[in-house]
Design a protein around this motif. Structure first.
Motif, PDB file in Angstrom:
ATOM      1  N   LEU A 137       0.830  -1.204   0.000  1.00  0.00           N
ATOM      2  CA  LEU A 137       0.000   0.000   0.000  1.00  0.00           C
ATOM      3  C   LEU A 137       0.864   1.254   0.000  1.00  0.00           C
ATOM      4  CD1 LEU A 137      -2.854  -0.835   2.489  1.00  0.00           C
ATOM      5  CD2 LEU A 137      -2.909  -0.811   0.025  1.00  0.00           C
ATOM      6  N   PHE A 195       2.645   1.096   3.699  1.00  0.00           N
ATOM      7  CA  PHE A 195       2.002   2.404   3.782  1.00  0.00           C
ATOM      8  C   PHE A 195       2.831   3.312   4.670  1.00  0.00           C
ATOM      9  CE2 PHE A 195      -1.866   4.891   3.242  1.00  0.00           C
ATOM     10  CZ  PHE A 195      -1.746   5.836   4.248  1.00  0.00           C
ATOM     11  N   GLY A 196       3.220   2.760   5.820  1.00  0.00           N
ATOM     12  CA  GLY A 196       4.019   3.535   6.750  1.00  0.00           C
ATOM     13  C   GLY A 196       5.337   3.970   6.130  1.00  0.00           C
ATOM     14  N   PHE A 197       5.933   3.092   5.364  1.00  0.00           N
ATOM     15  CA  PHE A 197       7.205   3.439   4.737  1.00  0.00           C
ATOM     16  C   PHE A 197       7.036   4.636   3.815  1.00  0.00           C
ATOM     17  CE2 PHE A 197      11.358   3.281   3.424  1.00  0.00           C
ATOM     18  CZ  PHE A 197      11.482   3.130   2.054  1.00  0.00           C
ATOM     19  N   GLY A 220       0.739  -4.523   4.265  1.00  0.00           N
ATOM     20  CA  GLY A 220       0.092  -3.322   3.763  1.00  0.00           C
ATOM     21  C   GLY A 220       0.404  -2.130   4.646  1.00  0.00           C
ATOM     22  N   MET A 221       0.299  -2.330   5.948  1.00  0.00           N
ATOM     23  CA  MET A 221       0.549  -1.246   6.864  1.00  0.00           C
ATOM     24  C   MET A 221       1.982  -0.785   6.837  1.00  0.00           C
ATOM     25  SD  MET A 221      -1.270  -2.514  10.145  1.00  0.00           S
ATOM     26  CE  MET A 221       0.035  -1.699  11.032  1.00  0.00           C
ATOM     27  N   VAL A 222       2.904  -1.744   6.832  1.00  0.00           N
ATOM     28  CA  VAL A 222       4.313  -1.366   6.858  1.00  0.00           C
ATOM     29  C   VAL A 222       4.669  -0.606   5.592  1.00  0.00           C
ATOM     30  CG1 VAL A 222       6.656  -2.250   6.781  1.00  0.00           C
ATOM     31  CG2 VAL A 222       5.043  -3.197   8.395  1.00  0.00           C
ATOM     32  N   ALA A 236       8.808  12.149   5.240  1.00  0.00           N
ATOM     33  CA  ALA A 236       9.451  12.849   6.346  1.00  0.00           C
ATOM     34  C   ALA A 236      10.951  12.967   6.113  1.00  0.00           C
ATOM     35  CB  ALA A 236       9.182  12.110   7.658  1.00  0.00           C
ATOM     36  N   ILE A 267       5.036   7.021   4.163  1.00  0.00           N
ATOM     37  CA  ILE A 267       4.937   8.220   4.997  1.00  0.00           C
ATOM     38  C   ILE A 267       6.314   8.623   5.515  1.00  0.00           C
ATOM     39  CG2 ILE A 267       3.866   9.242   7.021  1.00  0.00           C
ATOM     40  CD1 ILE A 267       1.624   8.406   5.545  1.00  0.00           C
ATOM     41  N   ILE A 268       7.080   7.642   5.978  1.00  0.00           N
ATOM     42  CA  ILE A 268       8.402   7.967   6.517  1.00  0.00           C
ATOM     43  C   ILE A 268       9.284   8.592   5.458  1.00  0.00           C
ATOM     44  CG2 ILE A 268      10.529   7.030   7.457  1.00  0.00           C
ATOM     45  CD1 ILE A 268       9.088   5.006   8.862  1.00  0.00           C
ATOM     46  N   TRP A 301      -1.962  -8.110   5.651  1.00  0.00           N
ATOM     47  CA  TRP A 301      -2.314  -6.751   6.019  1.00  0.00           C
ATOM     48  C   TRP A 301      -1.250  -6.075   6.853  1.00  0.00           C
ATOM     49  CZ3 TRP A 301      -3.575  -5.283  11.076  1.00  0.00           C
ATOM     50  CH2 TRP A 301      -3.764  -6.351  11.987  1.00  0.00           C
ATOM     51  N   PHE A 302      -0.409  -6.824   7.515  1.00  0.00           N
ATOM     52  CA  PHE A 302       0.727  -6.203   8.195  1.00  0.00           C
ATOM     53  C   PHE A 302       1.617  -5.574   7.148  1.00  0.00           C
ATOM     54  CE2 PHE A 302      -0.578  -7.996  11.948  1.00  0.00           C
ATOM     55  CZ  PHE A 302       0.365  -8.039  12.962  1.00  0.00           C
ATOM     56  N   ILE A 331      -0.394   9.689  -1.364  1.00  0.00           N
ATOM     57  CA  ILE A 331      -1.137   8.447  -1.131  1.00  0.00           C
ATOM     58  C   ILE A 331      -1.860   8.004  -2.391  1.00  0.00           C
ATOM     59  CG2 ILE A 331      -2.966   7.405   0.229  1.00  0.00           C
ATOM     60  CD1 ILE A 331      -2.216   9.088   2.522  1.00  0.00           C
TER      61      ILE A 331
END
Lengths: 292, 461, 343
Positions: free
Chosen positions: C66, C125-127, C121-123, C133, C129-130, C118-119, C240
């Motif tokens: 994601l 997605f989080g990446f 997917g989250m990781v 940053a 975002i990071i 789904w883990f 996104i």
């Protein structure tokens, strides 16, 4: 400038903000625990909750803290609709389908919300306590935040009572642990699923209503809280309410402290840094349980 | 024998016919090549500033078209203007290049007018530079938009195209212009008041905090504020700065860290929506009951509405007072413009971006008339040579000219500071000029003395 | 089956012929289109076809990322920065960008291969975002906040389009080849049932990682193409939407197929491009939503979301399955017609 009073204030804020995440994470936890379902559009339910609470407060002149109840009820209804028309239909198919449906829902929710409430600027739910704060020496914390923490505690207590004392609560627990056995014992899984989803949604709605009092919001704020909620679940462990509480608090504190110490950019990134860090070490999460 | 009378008559007839023919030759028929002007208006329609630009543009264009259009000598006729919207959504840094490219290559606009944000314009101007389309930039307070060739060549913002860059014009103030006004205002009007009310020694420097967007504009304001304070030896000390991402919706953490620095005043380098939110969160959520100064892009009725009573006695640096409080307008033209805009747009009051846009369109009209053609290069040259009486912005020499030399294609507008006073009767914030005392051509410009806000808390001694 | 026979079969296969047809079409039509249509619309379709295919490949191994935009952006930024500051020829920079993206993909993949769907997917997605940053924090290095103009490998316009077409076509062919190879079979097995695959002796970790690396290489390559065709690169590339688009395209087109992402890309880019022309007709609906000045884009995206949901529920194999059915139906008709003729 970094000072002790600044740090203490940040800590307090972190705890208060963390409470909202706790509600969101718990809702997600319940849905995943019982239904093994992943709904990435959970944060959008928070957003809807915030808008409903805003409208009710504005139009009916209701006290924003009472609007929370209305928000919970409305979002629960939406949750029931989602379960019936979208998620139920792909139950049993490829796991990835849930992600796809969630994505479609995100687009639908965000854009319909934008049509209903434009997004040039952010809105806040006006609270009679706005601008008033409790001073503890050099540190001040707004009454709204204190009240938010109180509301979350009340809801959590209610939740615990629900799962431990009521029939449906026990049915949920049974289903989450051994679905097939539960079915054989005569539990109506379909009904349990509907109730669970509604409950999870209601919690998201409550989180949204509180969020709207404390922070400015707009139709697109839903995406990040979802991921943060997932991150909390991973930190705290699936299916564990105490885990979600601790995870939520830790997360809130970490987020605020990171911004205070490192700068605004890290507000969202810190969640993932934490998350990825934890998962690399323990792929099943901090308090990892079976059935990730 | 020739009859003298008939000869005289013949001469007169010949002369008359000759004159008639000469006159007829001098006003030839309109050329068949004449066509409407395609004016690309670069506006982010999902932002407050962009909507203001669009409304002002339509006002100017409709006015000009109602009078028949702009006279193009080459075609011996007036031609009307076609409004071409170049919608850059939020005018974000990643949203502008696509629409501008389309306008330039597909719609083939003759001129671009608009651009609100620095980041968006720096990117949106690239297709215009490459395709040699004149662009009058009405926002973007970094003067980089007109001189990217003077950067070091390994800086990604560097553009090695002097000819292309010469098509860029900047009808707006720069961060140096308005930061100069803000810092001097703080030193001259605010510091004495704070010192007096708190019995501070006059050697104590005013404690300033800067909270800014984390992009070229915000960082630019922060840096230029520091250098102006140093260069002009002002009794101000920048005690803290904080940056926020463009996508942020809440600024509470940044405000907390600024609060720790104990500032006397907070200078906010943001846009309309975020600045209003920062002031509200600062005063209500974080308890930073300080003096806040917003930048001129917030001179928009939406800003006033968003702030509400919380903004009482806060400050706004501005270059045009579209909500001038007073029985007579400080500049009659501004009054006329504001009234026409209100009439056309159902009571909406124009903001600063609209003002710049309106003027820019008339500057273009003047350039076309001088250039006598729509040819972009000729128009560009005419723009460079612009020399018109000032319009809605107060200019240093009361004329609109674009500078040459190192500070090139810029204008010299005068800026001022307004204090926002809450009028409980109407439930609105109203601006009153508190600095400076006079302006070129306006002997009494200041409307009231600066006052500290109620509940104001200065920084530490 | 040995390579030679494989290729001979391939040559005669319907699919190959279609592919040639598509490429020919893509090469000829732009000659008649405006500069904007070519440089922007058609090029976007190609770039997103590659990008969506790269995502598709990863999903083929059961890993639904994601946050693929992270890799799109890493490829874009690295290739653009190399071209500007180190004078590396943009075309070389393109491939280096892809390799760099793959290297990061390797690291992230190592973290992710042990995770459930789904883990992951989250990781991912989080990446994404990071990465935003990090790029913002080190703005002096990346210049992502305000963005910067990019250098192209060949002049803009038709040359750039044809270069993109060549690279995109080859990329999709390679991805196709991977999917049809032994590796592809392993991916499929892992996706269908990971524990069974393990039991059969497939080293699931290694294959999942392989899928990750190949996928992120092409995502990075697509990013480099994106940066060049869009005039500039900016933080926006990590948005996104860019993470969700390849997913939507692949699913709507037909998950797991080779033509799916391409179909999806064409459909979605077309919708985004031509919808603005319809907005004026949607304006009457604007009366229902007084707060918004231009209802068009929101109706479009909401509609897209709904479309995705409907496809997932009712047409899980994507639009390509519809096309195949239509084609089969037509063939059946013609063969029936032939039979009637023959009698």
């Amino acid at each position: 400038m970094i000072t002790t009073s600044g740090l203490i204030e940040t800590l307090l804020w972190g705890i208060a903000n963390g409470c909202i995440y706790i509600l969101l994470a718990t809702g997600l936890n319940i849905i995943f625990g019982v239904m093994k379902l992943v709904n990435f559009a959970h944060g959008q339910l928070l957003m809807v909750g915030a808008f409903v609470a805003y409208e009710v407060t504005k139009v009916a002149g209701l006290n924003p803290y009472l609007s929370i109840l209305v928000a919970m009820a409305s979002v629960a209804l939406i949750g029931i609709a989602l379960e019936k028309f979208a998620f139920r239909r792909i139950r049993g198919t490829d796991k990835l389908n849930e992600i796809f449906i969630s994505l479609g829902l995100i687009y639908v929710f965000e854009n319909v919300a934008t049509l209903l409430w434009e997004r040039n600027y952010n809105i806040r739910i006006p609270s009679p306590l706005a601008g008033l704060s409790l001073s503890l020496g050099e540190v001040a914390i707004g009454y709204d935040r204190i009240l938010a923490m109180f509301v979350v505690i009340v809801i959590l207590i209610g939740l615990v009572l629900l799962t431990k004392k009521t029939k449906i609560g026990l049915a949920m627990k049974a289903t989450s642990q051994k679905r097939d056995t539960a079915m054989l014992m005569g539990i109506n899984i379909g009904k349990v699923y509907i109730f669970t989803f509604a409950l999870g949604a209601a919690l998201a709605g409550a989180a949204g209503a509180l969020y709207g009092i404390l922070f400015p919001f707009n139709p697109v704020i839903g995406a990040l809280p979802t991921i943060k909620a997932f991150a909390i679940i991973i930190l705290g462990g699936l299916g564990s309410i105490p885990g979600a509480v601790i995870g939520g608090l830790l997360y809130g504190i970490a987020e605020n402290t990171a911004v205070y110490l490192l700068g605004g950019i890290w507000q969202d990134a810190i969640a993932f840094a934490l998350l990825i860090g934890v998962l690399v070490i323990r792929p099943t999460g901090l308090f990892g349980e079976k059935g990730e | 024998m020739v009859n003298k009378k008939i000869l005289g008559l013949l001469v007169i007839v010949i002369v008359v016919v000759a004159i008639a023919v000469a006159v007829w030759q001098m006003t030839p028929a309109p050329s068949a090549e004449a066509r409407n002007i395609k004016m690309g208006i670069v506006a982010g329609m999902q932002s407050v500033e962009g909507q203001d630009i669009e409304r002002a543009a339509k006002l100017a264009i409709d006015e000009i078209n109602a009078a028949g259009g702009i006279w193009v000598e080459e075609w011996h006729t007036k031609v009307k203007i076609d409004f071409v919207l170049v919608d850059t959504l939020h005018d974000g840094a990643g949203e502008t290049a696509g629409p501008v490219t389309k306008a330039v290559t597909d719609d083939k606009v003759d001129i671009l007018i608009g651009g609100a944000t620095t980041g968006g314009t720096l990117n949106g101007q690239i297709p215009a530079i490459q395709n040699r389309v004149p662009f009058i930039i009405v926002g973007a307070s970094l003067n980089l938009v007109t001189r990217r060739g003077s950067l070091p060549s390994d800086n990604p913002l560097y553009i090695n195209d002097t000819e292309g860059m010469s098509y860029m014009f900047h009808y707006c103030t720069t961060i140096s212009d308005y930061s100069e006004t803000v810092t001097h205002f703080l030193a001259e009007s605010v510091k004495p008041k704070i010192d007096a009310e708190n019995s501070f020694d006059s050697s104590r420097k005013l404690r300033l905090a800067v909270i800014h967007r984390d992009d070229g504009y915000g960082k630019g304001v922060r840096d230029v504020t520091n250098s102006i304070i140093a260069e002009d030896s002002l009794p101000i000390e920048v005690v803290g700065t904080a940056a926020y991402a463009a996508s942020a919706t809440t600024y509470q953490s940044q405000l907390i860290s600024i609060k720790e620095a104990n500032p006397d005043a907070v200078y906010i380098a943001g846009f309309t929506a975020d600045t209003a939110e920062i002031i509200k969160e600062g005063i209500n959520d974080v308890g930073l009951k300080s003096l806040y100064i917003a930048v001129e892009i917030c001179e928009d009725p939406q800003f006033y509405a968003l702030l509400g009573e919380t903004g009482s006695n806060q400050l706004l640096e501005s270059k045009v007072a579209t909500q001038w409080q007073g029985s007579t307008w400080y500049l009659p033209k501004v009054g006329t413009y504001v009234e026409n805009y209100k009439t056309k747009w159902n009571g909406i009051i124009s903001g600063m971006m609209g003002v710049d846009t309106y003027d820019a369109i008339y500057i273009y009209k003047n350039a076309v008339e001088q250039a006598k053609t729509l040819n972009k290069t000729n128009v560009k040259n005419a723009l460079e040579a612009t020399d018109m009486p000032q319009s809605l912005l107060i200019m240093e020499n009361e004329r609109i000219t674009f500078s040459t030399g190192t500070n090139y294609h810029e204008i010299l507008p005068k800026t001022f500071v307004e204090q926002l006073i809450w009028d409980s009767a109407s439930g609105e914030l109203k601006p009153f000029v508190v600095y400076p005392d006079t302006m070129p051509g306006i002997s009494s410009f200041k409307q009231r003395d600066f006052d500290l806000p109620e509940n104001y808390e200065p920084g530490s001694p | 089956m040995d390579i030679k026979t494989e290729f001979t079969e391939l040559f005669h296969s319907r699919k190959f012929q279609y592919a040639l047809l598509v490429i020919a079409f893509a090469a000829v039509v732009p000659l008649f289109m405006s500069e904007y249509a070519v440089g922007h619309v058609f090029t976007m379709m190609l770039i997103f076809a590659v990008y969506a295919s790269s995502w598709n490949l990863l999903a083929y191994s059961g890993q639904g990322s994601l946050g693929h935009a992270a890799f799109l952006g890493i490829g874009g930024f690295s290739s653009a920065l190399l071209a500007i500051s180190s004078g590396v020829p943009p075309i070389v920079g393109l491939f280096i960008g892809g390799l760099f993206s793959a290297a990061i993909g390797l690291l992230i993949g190592l973290a992710c291969v042990r995770l459930k769907a789904w883990f992951l997917g989250m990781v991912t997605f989080g990446f994404a975002i990071i990465i935003v940053a990090i790029v913002t924090q080190f703005d002096s290095v990346f210049h992502g906040v305000d963005g910067f103009a990019t250098k192209t490998m060949v002049p803009r316009g038709l040359p750039l389009y044809y270069a993109t077409l060549a690279i995109a076509a080859s990329s999709i062919v390679v991805i196709f080849w991977v999917m049809k190879s032994k590796w592809g079979l392993a991916f499929k097995a892992i996706r269908e049932n990971e524990s069974e695959a393990k039991m059969v002796g497939i080293n699931t970790g290694k294959y999942k990682l392989l899928a990750f690396v190949i996928s992120t290489f092409f995502a990075g390559l697509a990013g480099g193409l994106y940066a060049q065709s869009q005039f500039l690169i900016q933080l926006d590339i990590f948005k996104i939407d860019n993470s969700f688009m390849p997913l939507i395209m692949a699913v709507i087109g037909g998950l797991g197929t080779i033509e799916g992402p391409l179909i999806g890309s064409i459909i979605i880019v077309s919708i985004e491009e031509f919808m603005p022309n319809i907005y004026p007709f949607l304006q009457p609906l604007g009366a229902l939503f007084p707060g918004v000045s231009n209802v068009g884009p929101y109706l479009m995206f909401a509609g897209l979301g709904l479309f995705l949901i409907l496809v997932v529920i009712f047409l899980p194999k994507g639009i390509t399955s519809l096309l195949q059915k239509a084609y089969a139906y037509l063939r059946e008709d013609t063969s029936k017609a032939k039979k009637i003729e023959e009698t």
